[in-house]
Design an enzyme around this catalytic site. Structure first.
Site, mmCIF file in Angstrom:
data_model
loop_
_atom_site.group_PDB
_atom_site.id
_atom_site.type_symbol
_atom_site.label_atom_id
_atom_site.label_comp_id
_atom_site.label_asym_id
_atom_site.label_seq_id
_atom_site.Cartn_x
_atom_site.Cartn_y
_atom_site.Cartn_z
ATOM 1 N N ASP A 109 17.751 14.244 -19.470
ATOM 2 C CA ASP A 109 16.369 14.682 -19.282
ATOM 3 C C ASP A 109 16.260 16.064 -19.920
ATOM 4 O O ASP A 109 16.570 17.048 -19.286
ATOM 5 C CB ASP A 109 16.049 14.715 -17.780
ATOM 6 C CG ASP A 109 14.664 15.223 -17.478
ATOM 7 O OD1 ASP A 109 13.876 15.393 -18.417
ATOM 8 O OD2 ASP A 109 14.389 15.481 -16.290
ATOM 9 N N GLU A 142 9.206 22.774 -20.007
ATOM 10 C CA GLU A 142 8.496 21.653 -19.368
ATOM 11 C C GLU A 142 8.781 21.634 -17.875
ATOM 12 O O GLU A 142 7.900 21.397 -17.057
ATOM 13 C CB GLU A 142 8.948 20.333 -20.017
ATOM 14 C CG GLU A 142 8.128 19.114 -19.574
ATOM 15 C CD GLU A 142 8.666 18.407 -18.329
ATOM 16 O OE1 GLU A 142 7.972 17.530 -17.807
ATOM 17 O OE2 GLU A 142 9.784 18.751 -17.875
ATOM 18 N N GLU A 143 10.027 21.902 -17.538
ATOM 19 C CA GLU A 143 10.467 21.752 -16.143
ATOM 20 C C GLU A 143 9.895 22.811 -15.210
ATOM 21 O O GLU A 143 10.005 22.682 -14.001
ATOM 22 C CB GLU A 143 12.013 21.796 -16.077
ATOM 23 C CG GLU A 143 12.713 20.711 -16.888
ATOM 24 C CD GLU A 143 12.665 19.338 -16.211
ATOM 25 O OE1 GLU A 143 11.965 19.189 -15.193
ATOM 26 O OE2 GLU A 143 13.328 18.415 -16.727
ATOM 27 N N ASP A 166 10.045 10.718 -21.884
ATOM 28 C CA ASP A 166 10.458 11.541 -20.747
ATOM 29 C C ASP A 166 10.198 10.869 -19.408
ATOM 30 O O ASP A 166 9.863 11.540 -18.433
ATOM 31 C CB ASP A 166 9.725 12.900 -20.820
ATOM 32 C CG ASP A 166 10.291 13.918 -19.847
ATOM 33 O OD1 ASP A 166 11.465 13.777 -19.439
ATOM 34 O OD2 ASP A 166 9.556 14.858 -19.487
ATOM 35 N N HIS A 347 17.893 15.622 -12.536
ATOM 36 C CA HIS A 347 17.775 16.808 -11.682
ATOM 37 C C HIS A 347 18.845 16.822 -10.584
ATOM 38 O O HIS A 347 18.688 17.490 -9.578
ATOM 39 C CB HIS A 347 16.366 16.940 -11.056
ATOM 40 C CG HIS A 347 15.281 17.108 -12.085
ATOM 41 N ND1 HIS A 347 14.028 17.587 -11.763
ATOM 42 C CD2 HIS A 347 15.252 16.885 -13.410
ATOM 43 C CE1 HIS A 347 13.271 17.627 -12.860
ATOM 44 N NE2 HIS A 347 14.010 17.201 -13.873
HETATM 45 ZN ZN LIG Z 1 11.981 15.542 -18.341
#
Ligand SMILES: [Zn+2]
Length: 377
Positions: A109, A142-143, A166, A347
């Protein structure tokens, strides 16, 4: 043909380049070099606000002009940043599976998305595939709130149809619905007083907030709509009537009107409670992103469906409750689906992806380029 070993080696290489949110410099430089070597015109924007003064990292925008194809220019996008702990990733490749060594995330990711796009560009070049133009956008941050996509230099983006790589679903998943989100921060101000000697002289800000929240619809509102109060803080000591408290919450819905109605309702309840108790409330509402709401007959969906069919992948249309760069792109008028790329347990330090999915993603991208040539608007 996708070169399986080249693709997997590039993935192993990229996950070892640290790129936690806000520290994407090294990865951005490497990707700019690779894109330029593939013949794309490369530009880095000033999304972080610091690139022009030599600090921070911007979004990487790279353009491959069309070579006579009839299809529309396509935007292909993935994000460069990872969550923490993402420093010093040592990937392990075993039995067709790639994992971290257990003490960091892997970073599939979204580096699985990045390598699929790079391999697709190589195949386009090697096989001289006809296309109507490709614009690659590798975003930063992005996160931490889709910061790169929100601050992208859209004057550089000519594509009106695109794909973000994504989503956690398997290859073939095409996300066509995702909610819009509003966030709310309310600072409620009452009046401090000694809790034992003169509580009647105080206005308890925590009680005001509690009253407001108790009267709010929170949680699952309906099939399309959710809301949450996620944070509350305030007060100093048990012997002081608290003067101030801060409440943070959000509302999401696939339906923009419902999202707006829900956040308005939450604001209303806070104002009503403040008035009832003689407190004041300063409320800040921010629209975080627009929804994704693509029709099954929209161009990106038809292209992706056709591409999946061409390589024998079973396509399916999906919906998500989360936000991605695709939300922002849709809000900017770029019809953009988010594609499943088969990353798992993202994550977490147990994150993994299979070699099979890495390969399927790259093949899917190549087929998307090809399919786009045969589909009329
Ligand atoms: Zn992502």
């Amino acid at each position: 043909m996708v070169n399986t070993e080249r693709l997997i080696q590039e993935f192993m290489e990229l996950v070892q380049v640290d790129s936690e949110s806000g520290a994407e410099r090294q990865l951005a430089d490497l990707l700019k070099e690779r894109l330029a070597a593939l013949g794309l015109e490369v530009f880095e924007d000033n999304a972080s606000g610091f690139v022009e003064v030599g600090r921070g990292t911007g979004n990487v925008i790279a353009t491959l002009p069309g070579n006579g194809g009839e299809g529309p220019p396509l935007l292909l996008s993935a994000h460069m940043d990872t969550v923490k702990p993402g420093q010093g990733v040592r990937p392990r490749r075993e039995n067709g599976m790639i994992t971290s060594s257990g003490d960091t995330i892997l970073g599939s990711d979204d580096k699985a998305g990045i390598v699929a796009i790079l391999e697709c560009l190589r195949v386009i070049k090697e096989e001289n595939i006809t296309h109507g133009g490709v614009q690659v956008v590798f975003t930063v941050a992005e996160e931490i709130g889709l910061v790169g996509a929100k601050n992208l230099d859209y004057s550089r983006i000519k594509a009106r149809v695109g794909f973000v790589l994504d989503s956690g679903g398997p290859p073939g998943e095409i996300i066509i619905k995702a909610p819009t989100q509003y966030s709310l921060t309310a600072t409620i101000k009452g009046k401090a007083a000694h809790a034992g000697i003169a509580p009647e002289q105080g206005i308890n800000a925590i009680v005001v907030a509690s009253h407001a929240i108790a009267n709010m619809k929170v949680g699952r509102i309906d099939e399309e709509t959710t809301s949450n109060i996620g944070l509350i803080s305030g007060g100093v000591a048990t012997n002081i009537v608290p003067e101030q408290t801060t409440v943070k919450g959000e509302a999401r819905s696939i339906n923009p009107t419902k999202a707006k109605d829900q956040i308005d309702h939450m604001v209303d309840e806070i104002n009503k409670a403040a008035e009832k108790f003689g407190a004041t409330a300063a409320i800040d509402v921010v629209k975080e992103y627009d929804p994704i709401n693509l029709a099954p007959e929209s161009l990106p969906v038809r292209i992706a469906m056709q591409a999946a069919a061409n390589i024998g992948v079973k396509p399916f249309l999906g919906q998500t409750g989360g936000g991605s760069d695709a939300n922002i792109f849709n809000g900017q008028g770029i019809a953009c689906a988010n594609l499943g790329i088969g990353m798992s347990k993202v994550h977490t330090t147990e994150e993994f992806i299979t070699e099979e999915n890495l390969v399927a993603n790259a093949q899917f991208m190549v087929e998307i380029i090809k399919a786009a040539q045969g589909i009329k608007e």
